[in-house]
Motif scaffolding. Sequence first.
Motif, PDB file in Angstrom:
ATOM      1  N   PRO A  44       0.803  -1.224   0.000  1.00 45.24           N
ATOM      2  CA  PRO A  44       0.000   0.000   0.000  1.00 45.24           C
ATOM      3  C   PRO A  44       0.839   1.278   0.000  1.00 45.24           C
ATOM      4  O   PRO A  44       0.488   2.263  -0.642  1.00 45.24           O
ATOM      5  CB  PRO A  44      -0.815  -0.107   1.291  1.00 45.24           C
ATOM      6  N   GLU A  45       1.954   1.256   0.706  1.00 47.36           N
ATOM      7  CA  GLU A  45       2.832   2.425   0.772  1.00 47.36           C
ATOM      8  C   GLU A  45       3.419   2.725  -0.614  1.00 47.36           C
ATOM      9  O   GLU A  45       3.458   3.886  -1.041  1.00 47.36           O
ATOM     10  CB  GLU A  45       3.945   2.133   1.791  1.00 47.36           C
ATOM     11  N   GLU A  47       2.111   1.828  -3.483  1.00 47.78           N
ATOM     12  CA  GLU A  47       1.003   2.289  -4.345  1.00 47.78           C
ATOM     13  C   GLU A  47       0.720   3.768  -4.088  1.00 47.78           C
ATOM     14  O   GLU A  47       0.518   4.539  -5.028  1.00 47.78           O
ATOM     15  CB  GLU A  47      -0.263   1.470  -4.044  1.00 47.78           C
ATOM     16  N   LYS A  48       0.715   4.125  -2.823  1.00 42.90           N
ATOM     17  CA  LYS A  48       0.446   5.522  -2.439  1.00 42.90           C
ATOM     18  C   LYS A  48       1.495   6.452  -3.042  1.00 42.90           C
ATOM     19  O   LYS A  48       1.160   7.501  -3.586  1.00 42.90           O
ATOM     20  CB  LYS A  48       0.464   5.602  -0.906  1.00 42.90           C
ATOM     21  N   PHE A  51       0.920   6.792  -6.782  1.00 41.54           N
ATOM     22  CA  PHE A  51      -0.214   7.691  -7.071  1.00 41.54           C
ATOM     23  C   PHE A  51       0.241   9.158  -6.940  1.00 41.54           C
ATOM     24  O   PHE A  51      -0.057   9.999  -7.779  1.00 41.54           O
ATOM     25  CB  PHE A  51      -1.372   7.459  -6.090  1.00 41.54           C
ATOM     26  N   LYS A  52       0.936   9.432  -5.843  1.00 43.86           N
ATOM     27  CA  LYS A  52       1.353  10.817  -5.556  1.00 43.86           C
ATOM     28  C   LYS A  52       2.299  11.344  -6.637  1.00 43.86           C
ATOM     29  O   LYS A  52       2.114  12.432  -7.165  1.00 43.86           O
ATOM     30  CB  LYS A  52       2.070  10.869  -4.199  1.00 43.86           C
ATOM     31  N   MET A  55       0.635  12.077  -9.921  1.00 46.14           N
ATOM     32  CA  MET A  55      -0.082  13.361  -9.924  1.00 46.14           C
ATOM     33  C   MET A  55       0.862  14.527 -10.158  1.00 46.14           C
ATOM     34  O   MET A  55       0.531  15.485 -10.843  1.00 46.14           O
ATOM     35  CB  MET A  55      -0.831  13.543  -8.589  1.00 46.14           C
ATOM     36  N   GLU A  56       2.073  14.421  -9.594  1.00 46.39           N
ATOM     37  CA  GLU A  56       3.058  15.503  -9.776  1.00 46.39           C
ATOM     38  C   GLU A  56       3.518  15.608 -11.223  1.00 46.39           C
ATOM     39  O   GLU A  56       3.900  16.676 -11.680  1.00 46.39           O
ATOM     40  CB  GLU A  56       4.272  15.250  -8.868  1.00 46.39           C
ATOM     41  N   ILE A  58       1.699  14.815 -13.985  1.00 45.50           N
ATOM     42  CA  ILE A  58       0.634  14.983 -14.994  1.00 45.50           C
ATOM     43  C   ILE A  58       0.723  16.348 -15.683  1.00 45.50           C
ATOM     44  O   ILE A  58       0.914  17.378 -15.051  1.00 45.50           O
ATOM     45  CB  ILE A  58      -0.759  14.757 -14.350  1.00 45.50           C
ATOM     46  N   ASP A  60      -0.339  18.082 -20.003  1.00 48.98           N
ATOM     47  CA  ASP A  60      -1.266  17.898 -21.126  1.00 48.98           C
ATOM     48  C   ASP A  60      -1.022  16.580 -21.863  1.00 48.98           C
ATOM     49  O   ASP A  60      -1.943  15.996 -22.432  1.00 48.98           O
ATOM     50  CB  ASP A  60      -1.149  19.064 -22.119  1.00 48.98           C
ATOM     51  N   THR A  63      -1.313  11.884 -18.927  1.00 48.42           N
ATOM     52  CA  THR A  63      -2.565  12.080 -18.177  1.00 48.42           C
ATOM     53  C   THR A  63      -2.708  11.119 -16.990  1.00 48.42           C
ATOM     54  O   THR A  63      -3.738  11.078 -16.347  1.00 48.42           O
ATOM     55  CB  THR A  63      -3.785  11.913 -19.116  1.00 48.42           C
ATOM     56  N   GLY A  64      -1.659  10.348 -16.734  1.00 46.02           N
ATOM     57  CA  GLY A  64      -1.710   9.480 -15.562  1.00 46.02           C
ATOM     58  C   GLY A  64      -1.539   8.021 -15.919  1.00 46.02           C
ATOM     59  O   GLY A  64      -1.098   7.681 -17.020  1.00 46.02           O
ATOM     60  N   ILE A  65      -1.903   7.176 -14.984  1.00 47.43           N
ATOM     61  CA  ILE A  65      -1.662   5.728 -15.161  1.00 47.43           C
ATOM     62  C   ILE A  65      -2.948   4.932 -14.929  1.00 47.43           C
ATOM     63  O   ILE A  65      -3.908   5.427 -14.336  1.00 47.43           O
ATOM     64  CB  ILE A  65      -0.584   5.206 -14.173  1.00 47.43           C
ATOM     65  N   GLU A  66      -2.920   3.712 -15.406  1.00 46.53           N
ATOM     66  CA  GLU A  66      -3.917   2.717 -15.011  1.00 46.53           C
ATOM     67  C   GLU A  66      -3.134   1.616 -14.317  1.00 46.53           C
ATOM     68  O   GLU A  66      -2.059   1.233 -14.787  1.00 46.53           O
ATOM     69  CB  GLU A  66      -4.659   2.157 -16.224  1.00 46.53           C
ATOM     70  N   ILE A  67      -3.641   1.118 -13.244  1.00 40.08           N
ATOM     71  CA  ILE A  67      -2.946   0.087 -12.484  1.00 40.08           C
ATOM     72  C   ILE A  67      -3.958  -0.905 -11.927  1.00 40.08           C
ATOM     73  O   ILE A  67      -5.075  -0.539 -11.560  1.00 40.08           O
ATOM     74  CB  ILE A  67      -2.093   0.704 -11.339  1.00 40.08           C
TER      75      ILE A  67
ATOM     76  N   THR B  87      -6.055   7.889 -10.430  1.00 45.01           N
ATOM     77  CA  THR B  87      -4.682   7.698 -10.927  1.00 45.01           C
ATOM     78  C   THR B  87      -4.466   8.476 -12.224  1.00 45.01           C
ATOM     79  O   THR B  87      -3.404   8.413 -12.811  1.00 45.01           O
ATOM     80  CB  THR B  87      -4.397   6.202 -11.183  1.00 45.01           C
ATOM     81  N   LYS B  88      -5.524   9.141 -12.683  1.00 49.72           N
ATOM     82  CA  LYS B  88      -5.377   9.893 -13.939  1.00 49.72           C
ATOM     83  C   LYS B  88      -6.240  11.160 -13.888  1.00 49.72           C
ATOM     84  O   LYS B  88      -7.323  11.147 -13.282  1.00 49.72           O
ATOM     85  CB  LYS B  88      -5.778   9.027 -15.132  1.00 49.72           C
ATOM     86  N   VAL B  89      -5.742  12.203 -14.516  1.00 46.64           N
ATOM     87  CA  VAL B  89      -6.502  13.443 -14.657  1.00 46.64           C
ATOM     88  C   VAL B  89      -6.199  13.992 -16.046  1.00 46.64           C
ATOM     89  O   VAL B  89      -5.046  14.279 -16.358  1.00 46.64           O
ATOM     90  CB  VAL B  89      -6.101  14.496 -13.582  1.00 46.64           C
ATOM     91  N   THR B 112      -4.962  17.530  -9.496  1.00 45.72           N
ATOM     92  CA  THR B 112      -3.793  16.697  -9.135  1.00 45.72           C
ATOM     93  C   THR B 112      -3.271  17.083  -7.753  1.00 45.72           C
ATOM     94  O   THR B 112      -2.911  16.220  -6.956  1.00 45.72           O
ATOM     95  CB  THR B 112      -2.647  16.819 -10.176  1.00 45.72           C
ATOM     96  N   ASN B 149      -4.004   1.271   2.652  1.00 42.30           N
ATOM     97  CA  ASN B 149      -3.263   2.236   3.467  1.00 42.30           C
ATOM     98  C   ASN B 149      -3.933   2.486   4.813  1.00 42.30           C
ATOM     99  O   ASN B 149      -3.243   2.612   5.834  1.00 42.30           O
ATOM    100  CB  ASN B 149      -3.085   3.548   2.700  1.00 42.30           C
TER     101      ASN B 149
END
Lengths: 121, 206
Positions: A44-45, A47-48, A51-52, A55-56, A58, A60, A63-67, B87-89, B112, B149
């Motif tokens: 979990p750590e 994964e967290k 995710f974080k 976001m930093e 992202i 144009d 656009t992010g990930i799928e997991i 997980t996406k924006v 984000t 978590n």
Amino acid sequence: MADLGIEFVSTKILSEMNNNEATEYLLKVIKRGDMIVLDEKLDPEQEKELFKRTMELIDDDFTGIEISSIGDSETSWKNSIIKMLGGKTTGLTVIGSAKIIKKIKNEKDKINLLANISKKK
Amino acid sequence: MFSFLTSMLSSLFGKKKNVSLGLYGAPNAGKTTLANKICMDWVGEPLGTVSEIPHETRVVQKKEKVEMKYDGRKLSMNLLDMPGISTKVDYKEFTKHGIKKDEAQIRAKEATKGIIEAIKWLENVDAALVVMDSTEDPYTQVNITILGNLEARKIPVILVANKTDLAKSNKKSIEEAFPQYKVVPISAKDGDNIDHLYKEIFNRVN
């Protein structure tokens, strides 16, 4: 037609890195448009952190990930004991760019994934 | 002597005067609708703006000292309505809702930052309501990661199966996906079964 690269990674590689290094490694592969398949569930750590950091990064273009992951929870007593004894838990994690993964569905014991590689840069 | 003993026992068992209760979940699960319902019921005013556009809540919204009463007991809490975790924006998603490109890009950046803030708060809440849209597949990585978590930190959790007013609602899918958790079906919009949720909050948090 674009090609799609898939990196099958042993979590042994990640275990030799700290959380930041592991996250950067995963995102470097994903950002170049490839997918990652790990032979274990991230904890979990991790994964967290993933995710974080996603976001930093992202913008144009990215656009992010799928997991999606399958396997026992890392916090389960069974996995805790296995990890404590230096063993390896069973599981699977699939990660890719949100741009190419059109759909991802987790059915606990299997993952269904639909990718659209024409959107790959 | 008695008050000394109760105070000592209370600190031993970690009971706080103000419990931080975080509302977690994916975007559009109905967290703000639920936060507003709780605030209207116990404070008399809403907390935030509800919208069909994803990521409407882009900063953590707080309502301090929400006093709940149930069965002769009292619970004082700080309610924290978290931005939906994703997980996406993609700013283009906002333009589909009629928002201009410039504004959509700003909104995406704010979203984000809001997600990062919500993730950071996972370490600081005393208890959590994980809100799920009961018309959608609950077994997503976002829900798994949020619960993983919270579980790792031994934070009490109640799963809220929201939107039971909709025909497609299926609280069973949430119970099957996460059998180790207590699931409370509600309609935050209509207030259906909200008393059951308050009872569970008292049982799990107080």
